[in-house]
Design an enzyme around this catalytic site. Sequence first.
Site, PDB file in Angstrom:
ATOM      1  CG  ASP A  11      -1.940  -1.085   1.203  1.00 14.80           C
ATOM      2  OD1 ASP A  11      -2.420  -1.409   0.099  1.00 14.80           O
ATOM      3  OD2 ASP A  11      -2.281  -1.618   2.267  1.00 14.80           O
ATOM      4  CG  ASP A 130     -11.528  -1.577  -0.800  1.00 19.96           C
ATOM      5  OD1 ASP A 130     -10.770  -2.564  -0.861  1.00 19.96           O
ATOM      6  OD2 ASP A 130     -11.165  -0.424  -1.123  1.00 19.96           O
TER       7      ASP A 130
END
Length: 252
Positions: A11, A130
């Site tokens: 990330d 998500d």
Amino acid sequence: MLTKRIIPCLDIKNGRTVKGVRFENIRDAGDPVELAAWYAEQGADELVFLDITATNEERKTFAALVRDIARHIDIPFTVGGGIGAVADVEVLLQNGADKVSVNSSAIRNPQLVEELANRFGSQCVTVAIDTKYTEATGWKVYARAGTVETEHATVDWARRVTDLGAGEILLTSMNNDGTKAGFALDITGEVARAVTVPVIASGGAGNMQHFADVLQQANADAALAASLFHFRELEVPVLKSFLKEQGIDVRV
């Protein structure tokens, strides 16, 4: 039976690898180029790079950083963040990405998935989902780095994007993300049963048994983790040896 994959995830924020808990409380986790090279040496099956602030900052993914990472690895490389058009994908592929991951842009314009699949092939297109569970709504899809709830039920959305040409689903449970309490076996299993493409489970890895559980019980095709690997709490060869002992087919 297909070999199960172990995938570290980078990330990226401001050019650094970061990690949070449930998409919040972000902390630094190291240099992405160094981490990527280490994971390739460790025997990771693939690497995922997600520019987590590109969409909210309304900018493109850092192509130069993608190129630097690609030079140091020899494993499949998926890149996501800030992708909104065919031209964005062309730039990333030219800079060393093997696959791309789209999330908010697919929610905003589902036909983008079909456009990308037609142009580059389904094998190049991963749709990241998500998802978050609440008692009021069940499992729903969230956009813009988990900050905006959408109208889409998770399983329905997974079916829709695969019908449009997505070659893979990257499913992250926001409830489990960064908690190290284990993957969300329920929703992962539901999505894996609902689609015909590989499903990567993400969010919640805390020990080796968690990986075995999601690969066997939820029938995920791959398991992704970040902090557990970044902070050297678990190394890929050790994990793979454990999974092999559990009768799970992994590449050692």
